[in-house]
Design a protein around this motif. Structure first.
Motif, PDB file in Angstrom:
ATOM      1  N   GLN A  57      21.192 -10.773  -3.967  1.00 29.16           N
ATOM      2  CA  GLN A  57      20.593 -10.347  -3.199  1.00 29.16           C
ATOM      3  C   GLN A  57      21.324  -9.027  -3.139  1.00 29.16           C
ATOM      4  N   ALA A  58      22.264  -9.615  -2.762  1.00 29.06           N
ATOM      5  CA  ALA A  58      23.667  -8.160  -2.763  1.00 29.06           C
ATOM      6  C   ALA A  58      23.590  -7.543  -3.779  1.00 29.06           C
ATOM      7  N   ARG A  59      24.193  -8.166  -5.115  1.00 26.88           N
ATOM      8  CA  ARG A  59      23.547  -7.466  -6.641  1.00 26.88           C
ATOM      9  C   ARG A  59      22.511  -6.707  -7.344  1.00 26.88           C
ATOM     10  N   LEU A  60      21.319  -7.105  -6.342  1.00 28.75           N
ATOM     11  CA  LEU A  60      20.592  -6.440  -6.710  1.00 28.75           C
ATOM     12  C   LEU A  60      20.425  -5.167  -6.180  1.00 28.75           C
ATOM     13  N   LYS A  61      20.546  -4.838  -4.583  1.00 33.04           N
ATOM     14  CA  LYS A  61      20.215  -4.235  -3.458  1.00 33.04           C
ATOM     15  C   LYS A  61      21.395  -3.079  -3.864  1.00 33.04           C
ATOM     16  N   SER A  62      22.312  -3.228  -4.193  1.00 34.39           N
ATOM     17  CA  SER A  62      23.498  -2.292  -4.745  1.00 34.39           C
ATOM     18  C   SER A  62      22.977  -1.593  -6.389  1.00 34.39           C
ATOM     19  N   GLU A  63      22.202  -3.060  -7.187  1.00 30.84           N
ATOM     20  CA  GLU A  63      22.167  -2.072  -7.950  1.00 30.84           C
ATOM     21  C   GLU A  63      21.129  -1.161  -7.931  1.00 30.84           C
ATOM     22  N   ILE A  64      19.715  -1.296  -7.127  1.00 26.10           N
ATOM     23  CA  ILE A  64      18.378  -0.734  -6.601  1.00 26.10           C
ATOM     24  C   ILE A  64      19.366   0.865  -5.869  1.00 26.10           C
ATOM     25  N   GLN A  65      20.074   0.432  -4.888  1.00 26.82           N
ATOM     26  CA  GLN A  65      20.552   1.963  -4.644  1.00 26.82           C
ATOM     27  C   GLN A  65      21.854   2.980  -5.440  1.00 26.82           C
ATOM     28  N   GLN A  66      21.753   2.059  -6.556  1.00 23.97           N
ATOM     29  CA  GLN A  66      22.791   3.286  -7.385  1.00 23.97           C
ATOM     30  C   GLN A  66      21.300   4.194  -8.113  1.00 23.97           C
ATOM     31  N   TRP A  67      20.388   2.985  -8.530  1.00 21.21           N
ATOM     32  CA  TRP A  67      19.058   3.687  -9.456  1.00 21.21           C
ATOM     33  C   TRP A  67      18.558   4.279  -8.927  1.00 21.21           C
ATOM     34  N   ILE A  68      18.175   4.542  -7.910  1.00 27.26           N
ATOM     35  CA  ILE A  68      17.844   5.731  -6.698  1.00 27.26           C
ATOM     36  C   ILE A  68      18.033   6.851  -6.287  1.00 27.26           C
ATOM     37  N   ALA A  69      19.689   6.675  -6.795  1.00 28.28           N
ATOM     38  CA  ALA A  69      20.577   7.742  -6.128  1.00 28.28           C
ATOM     39  C   ALA A  69      20.877   8.671  -7.097  1.00 28.28           C
ATOM     40  N   CYS A 114       0.884  -1.785  -0.153  1.00 26.94           N
ATOM     41  CA  CYS A 114      -0.203   0.220   0.155  1.00 26.94           C
ATOM     42  C   CYS A 114       0.580   1.154  -0.444  1.00 26.94           C
ATOM     43  N   SER A 115       2.116   1.178  -0.298  1.00 30.37           N
ATOM     44  CA  SER A 115       2.892   2.447  -0.077  1.00 30.37           C
ATOM     45  C   SER A 115       3.287   2.875  -1.573  1.00 30.37           C
ATOM     46  N   LEU A 116       2.556   4.070  -1.929  1.00 33.57           N
ATOM     47  CA  LEU A 116       3.463   4.144  -2.711  1.00 33.57           C
ATOM     48  C   LEU A 116       4.356   5.053  -3.786  1.00 33.57           C
ATOM     49  N   GLY A 117       4.403   5.641  -2.365  1.00 33.73           N
ATOM     50  CA  GLY A 117       5.616   6.717  -2.637  1.00 33.73           C
ATOM     51  C   GLY A 117       6.553   6.110  -0.899  1.00 33.73           C
ATOM     52  N   GLY A 118       7.399   7.128  -1.449  1.00 35.27           N
ATOM     53  CA  GLY A 118       8.400   6.886  -0.232  1.00 35.27           C
ATOM     54  C   GLY A 118       9.076   5.987   0.456  1.00 35.27           C
ATOM     55  N   SER A 119       9.943   6.255   1.780  1.00 33.92           N
ATOM     56  CA  SER A 119      10.933   4.735   1.482  1.00 33.92           C
ATOM     57  C   SER A 119       9.589   3.487   2.312  1.00 33.92           C
ATOM     58  N   GLN A 120      10.664   2.209   1.886  1.00 32.89           N
ATOM     59  CA  GLN A 120      10.201   1.002   2.277  1.00 32.89           C
ATOM     60  C   GLN A 120      11.059   0.962   3.173  1.00 32.89           C
ATOM     61  N   TYR A 170      13.476   8.916  -0.572  1.00 38.31           N
ATOM     62  CA  TYR A 170      14.777   8.087   0.295  1.00 38.31           C
ATOM     63  C   TYR A 170      15.605   9.736   0.567  1.00 38.31           C
ATOM     64  N   ARG A 171      16.295   9.580   2.108  1.00 35.97           N
ATOM     65  CA  ARG A 171      17.325  10.735   2.758  1.00 35.97           C
ATOM     66  C   ARG A 171      18.454   9.524   2.033  1.00 35.97           C
ATOM     67  N   PRO A 172      19.238   9.997   2.327  1.00 41.12           N
ATOM     68  CA  PRO A 172      20.889   9.298   1.993  1.00 41.12           C
ATOM     69  C   PRO A 172      21.718   8.972   2.902  1.00 41.12           C
ATOM     70  N   ASP A 173      20.706   8.453   4.113  1.00 32.06           N
ATOM     71  CA  ASP A 173      21.492   7.911   5.158  1.00 32.06           C
ATOM     72  C   ASP A 173      19.990   6.587   5.568  1.00 32.06           C
ATOM     73  N   GLU A 174      18.785   6.676   5.074  1.00 29.06           N
ATOM     74  CA  GLU A 174      17.804   5.759   4.669  1.00 29.06           C
ATOM     75  C   GLU A 174      18.311   4.540   3.375  1.00 29.06           C
ATOM     76  N   LEU A 175      18.606   5.488   2.247  1.00 27.53           N
ATOM     77  CA  LEU A 175      19.402   4.347   1.364  1.00 27.53           C
ATOM     78  C   LEU A 175      20.423   3.623   1.308  1.00 27.53           C
TER      79      LEU A 175
END
Lengths: 911, 114
Positions: free
Chosen positions: A327-339, A145-151, A347-352
């Motif tokens: 899992q590790a690969r996906l996580k860094s991919e997602i972090q880079q994409w969001i950044a 149910c959360s559309l935006g914001g950090s998960q 996302y705030r940088p520390d949350e990311l």
């Protein structure tokens, strides 16, 4: 190897030929003997002498025959068959005992099999797709149910993010995406002018079917080419939908449907067993490509927004890759994409930095039912195991009693040299036979039981993709359980019986008032009473908890109210046309005979819908690092009156609140308490979003708190906006109608549909429900637990009472002569009654002593599931104890009265 | 201990039965027992019944077959005859028997001389 096999074959053949082979061998030996004798006679012996010597030369005929027999056939099977025959004969000889035992076991095994059927279907069975063990959820799918914001834990993807990881994660052979929630779209065939009907339609990526390895039953499935922008609209239909809604009409395949005004071609029917990516009641009926989302759901399309997180993803991991690596690969991919996003998707940088992503096995698909039912099913498994234990104790007691009765026979057999192992084998064979008969009957009961349970679990669902009929794993479970049961309850009497001391028994058969079997018998009664108490307490707690949940103060009234869920496809409406449409709708609905009040809203309480957003309050700047937020709903005039929520102060939303008039809002008491603790809330202003909106709505009224989502939690902070004034999130479009009806409301469905269709043919009624039913559907798992625990608790109680009765009656029979002596010596029948009751009730009292701490411990284990009562609720405990005492006294009273009525003369003669 | 009554190994009796059937052709149980007694010059005083387990074993391995027939003085008797598989087995067993008895013989001889 081959030689070994040959011997077995020969032995089986020998065993099958049975008596014939024995006779033949006897003839052979006879002819041998004859020839020996003849030779002896030729040597000059007298015929008599010749035969005698011949017999000596040949050796012991019996031993040879025996040895031959042993070699010739299968000795183990032989004795087993003997035991089975013997067992069947004794069971047939005592039909009363057999039917009681089989019925008891059927109840016990049936209770367990029914629960296991569910456990298997919901928790163990993988999706009917290719190699389900290779599938992983990208995330732990707790997040909805959360559309935006950090998960907190990354689970939802936006479409652009999905495409990024789909194309750049070689650890997965394929990654498919689909909506986190399955919407209903109104669908009709273009060839006829039939009604539009709501279909559960899941938006999926083009590789959805190939990722699952699911083919088409007819036509074809979706392909990546269907999921390109500009591709023609296509859909794949579920097999069941094709069967049920279209009577398996082959012309459906390749034909055109109108889905929310868009022509869509049905290109195929999916494989019959496939029900989508999750196990739920009423699964998806249509699958359409994600690319068609903007066309089919133009209001609030998410597809091209990078910051809208609305998709779940499942990937097929390559066999050589570990989940940890992927899992590790996906996580860094997602972090880079969001950044790299301009707004970093909220996302705030520390949350990311601290982002969590967990791959979870998806062999069972996206967890739907599993989440709600894992805990209850575990609980019910324990409960049903208790029932079976009690049933076992009953049968063990019956067998013990029988063993004691046949002590004489056993003693004779031991005296004649029967080995203890052989005796035990025979008793256990008999009990396993009983258990198998009980198991077979239990599977039948379980089949009926499962259907009832499914009705409880899926209250409100039309179709459930779970088979109640026993499958192979379920049958295997029932079989294994029966054998184990038979061995368990057969062990005690076998042990007691095989320790018979022949000499003692034969010397004074059945004279004593005490015998060895009494100790295990009493122990079993204690166990039964203790387990029954635990189950009764559990049933009481679960039932009370459910009652508290259902009868709590919700902040609305359900009596006489209907909720109509509507697929309001009003995308084409200009906002300025909405007021007249809504007005006409409300007037038409109110004109239906019996309808006292009608209202429209975005959603209604306990419908599992929620809209929440950050807010800003005029004059109350949001402190840094904090978020002001509220649940929001948009409602028409008469809404609060129709659902029965009380106005506390100010005014409600009414006909004055038009798009152009002053923008107002009504808030809940919780809102007022939270944001205006020490001041008057009326007259204050707030808005949705940042401080620039803080003056948008003026608070004109306060209503009582009402629960909309979670019945166990306090009501959320909520604000209600006028349907015609709300703008954000398409909240000016209604999806729900509430009706307050005087008199019978059940038959209003067709009238409502007609009225809606006459106002606008694009208003498709999804479902008409009584408001109390809508609320009740929130407690399906609690209801399942409460009802089943009660049922199983009563079953346990009945079984325990039957057991107690059996033992008491048996005691009276065994002590008939003693009682006769007592009465002949002048004991009044009242004291005999008291004595027999005391003897019978002693184990029950002991059982209570053992059971109470057990029940308290059990209560503590489920304390977190209870609502509105403590796990040591004294009323529940007291009631359980009383019920157990009363029913066991009743069970013991019948034989005790018989004892008290014994005629001393008859009793003594009986000796 | 019984006086020097040779212990008959299970396998040994089987081997003797096979050999007997190979040499003499189809025989009934009595005939086989008699023949073994004669050959061993009555050194093997066995209960004649003990050949039946041996016969059962050989039948189950399909090294011999059995059929009812008429004996020399026209009595019904069950006749056993060696099968093809039985001959092969006999040859095989005989070879290994000779080898083993040779080895054992040598060992025993060296034992006494050394």
């Amino acid at each position: 190897m081959l030689g070994w096999l040959r011997i077995v074959v020969a032995r089986i053949r020998g065993w099958l030929s049975g008596r014939h082979a024995d006779e033949e061998f006897a003839r052979e030996l006879e002819s041998h003997l004859e020839m020996l004798a003849q030779e002896n006679m030729r040597r000059g012996m007298a015929p008599e002498e010749a035969r005698r010597t011949a017999r000596m030369r040949l050796g012991g005929m019996t031993q040879i025959s025996e040895q031959h027999r042993e070699m010739h056939t299968l000795p183990l099977l032989e004795t087993l068959v003997q035991d089975i025959r013997y067992g069947l004969r004794t069971l047939r000889k005592s039909p009363g005992f057999t039917s009681v035992a089989v019925l008891t076991l059927a109840l016990g095994i049936g209770a367990n099999t029914a629960i296991f059927t569910l456990v298997h279907a919901v928790l163990l069975k993988p999706l009917p797709v290719a190699y389900p063990e290779q599938l992983y959820n990208l995330g732990d799918d707790q997040n909805c149910c959360s559309l935006g914001g950090s998960q907190d834990s990354f689970t939802l993807f936006s479409y652009p993010l999905y495409k990024e990881i789909r194309d750049h994660t070689p650890e997965f052979s394929e990654i498919a995406a689909f909506r986190s929630h399955v919407p209903r779209l109104s669908v009709r065939r273009s060839t006829s002018d039939s009604f539009a009907e709501p279909f559960r339609s899941q938006f999926v990526s083009g590789n959805y079917f190939s990722m699952f390895g699911v083919g088409a039953f007819a036509g074809r499935t979706l392909t990546p080419a269907d999921d390109e922008p500009g591709a023609p609209n296509v859909a794949v239909m579920s097999y069941r939908t094709w069967q049920v809604r279209f009577a398996a009409d082959p012309s459906v395949i390749g034909s055109q449907m109108i889905i929310d005004r868009q022509p869509v071609t049905v290109v195929g029917v999916a494989a019959p067993s496939f029900f989508g990516e999750r196990l739920v009641g009423d699964p998806a009926e249509l699958w359409v490509p994600l690319a068609s989302e903007p066309k089919l759901m133009p209001i609030g399309t998410h597809l091209n927004d990078s910051d809208d997180y609305w998709l779940y993803a499942i990937g097929r991991l390559r066999p050589e890759v570990t989940p940890i690596q992927a899992q590790a690969r996906l996580k860094s991919e997602i972090q880079q994409w969001i950044a790299a996003r301009p707004k970093m998707s909220g996302y705030r940088p520390d949350e990311l930095e601290k982002m969590v992503l967990t791959l979870t096995p998806a062999s069972g698909g996206v967890r739907g039912l599993q989440m709600d039912y894992a805990e209850p099913l575990r609980f019910l498994t324990v409960v049903s195991a208790f029932v079976l234990l009690i049933a076992c104790a009953n049968i063990a007691n019956l067998l013990l009693a029988r063993c004691t009765a046949s002590r004489g026979e056993i003693a004779v057999r031991v005296a004649l040299g029967a080995s203890r192992g052989r005796l035990v084998q025979q008793v256990v064979t008999e009990s396993v036979l009983l258990a198998l008969a009980g198991g077979a009957a239990g599977v039948g009961l379980a089949f009926l039981g499962t259907r009832v349970i499914l009705l409880l679990v899926f209250r409100g669902a039309e179709y459930v993709p779970i088979e109640a009929s026993p499958s192979i794993p379920v049958l295997a479970f029932a079989f294994a359980l029966s054998v184990a049961t038979g061995v368990i309850f057969g062990m005690a009497p076998a042990w007691a019986g095989s320790h018979a001391r022949p000499a003692e028994t034969l010397r004074g058969a059945g004279r004593s008032t005490t015998d060895r079997s009494r100790v295990p018998q009493r122990a079993l009664l204690v166990l039964q009473a203790a387990l029954s108490l635990v189950l009764l307490v559990g049933a009481g707690l679960a039932t009370e908890s459910l009652r508290n949940l259902e009868n709590q103060r919700f902040g609305f009234k359900t009596a006489g109210r209907l909720v109509v869920r509507v697929d309001s496809d009003l995308g084409g409406y200009a906002p300025e046309r909405l007021p007249s449409l809504y007005q006409e709708l409300q007037e038409r609905l109110r004109a239906i005979p019996g309808v006292q009040s009608a209202s429209l809203s975005m959603y209604s309480p306990m419908e599992r819908s929620n809209w929440a957003d950050p807010i800003s309050i005029a004059g109350h700047p949001t402190p840094p690092g904090q978020v002001f937020a509220s649940s929001l709903n948009s409602v028409s005039a008469r809404y609060f009156e129709t659902i029965g929520t009380r106005l506390v102060r100010g005014r409600v939303i009414d006909e004055r609140d038009m798009p152009t008039s002053r923008h107002v809002a009504v808030i809940s008491e919780a809102f007022a308490r939270k944001y205006f603790p020490n001041e008057e809330a009326l007259g204050q202003h707030f808005g949705i979003g940042d401080a620039t909106h803080a003056g948008d709505y003026e608070i004109v009224g306060i209503v009582e708190d009402a629960k909309y989502i979670d019945a166990r939690e306090a009501a959320y902070v909520t604000a209600f906006l006028p349907l015609l004034q709300a703008r954000e999130n398409n909240s000016n479009i209604f999806h729900d109608i509430q009706l307050l009806v005087a008199g019978p409301a059940e038959n209003l469905g067709p009238v409502i549909r007609r009225e809606l269709a006459s106002v606008d043919s694009n208003l498709t009624v999804i479902r008409v429900t009584r408001f109390d039913e809508q609320v009740a559907e929130n407690f399906n798992s609690e209801r399942l637990v409460a009802r089943l625990t009660t049922l199983y608790g009563l079953l346990a109680l009945a079984l325990a009472c039957v057991g107690l009765y059996g033992v008491a009656a048996y005691t009276v029979t065994r002590r008939t002569s003693e009682i006769g002596v007592r009465m002949a010596l002048g004991a009044p029948s009242g004291s005999i009654l008291a004595m027999m009751l005391r003897v019978a009730m002693a184990p029950v009292m002991l059982g209570l002593l053992v059971g109470l701490p057990l029940a308290l411990a059990g209560g503590r284990a489920i304390a977190s599931q209870l609502y509105g009562l403590k796990s040591y609720d004294s009323v529940v405990l007291g009631t359980a104890v009383l019920v157990l005492l009363a029913s066991s006294i009743l069970a013991a009273l019948i034989p005790a009265r018989r004892a008290a009525r014994i005629d001393p003369m008859t009793a003594l003669r009986y000796e | 201990m019984a006086e020097d009554k040779p212990v008959i190994l299970q396998g040994t009796l089987d081997l003797m039965v096979l050999k007997t059937l190979e040499t003499l052709g189809p025989l009934h149980g009595y005939g086989i027992a008699r023949r073994i007694e004669q050959i061993s010059e009555d050194a093997l005083q066995l209960n004649q019944g003990t050949i039946y387990p041996s016969l059962t074993r050989l039948l189950q391995k399909r090294w011999i077959s059995a059929a009812w027939g008429a004996s020399e003085n026209n009595r019904k008797a069950k006749f056993y005859s060696i099968t093809k598989a039985g001959r092969k087995q006999l040859a095989h067993e005989a070879r290994s028997w000779e080898r083993i008895s040779g080895v054992i013989g040598r060992v025993l001889r060296t034992g006494t001389s050394g």
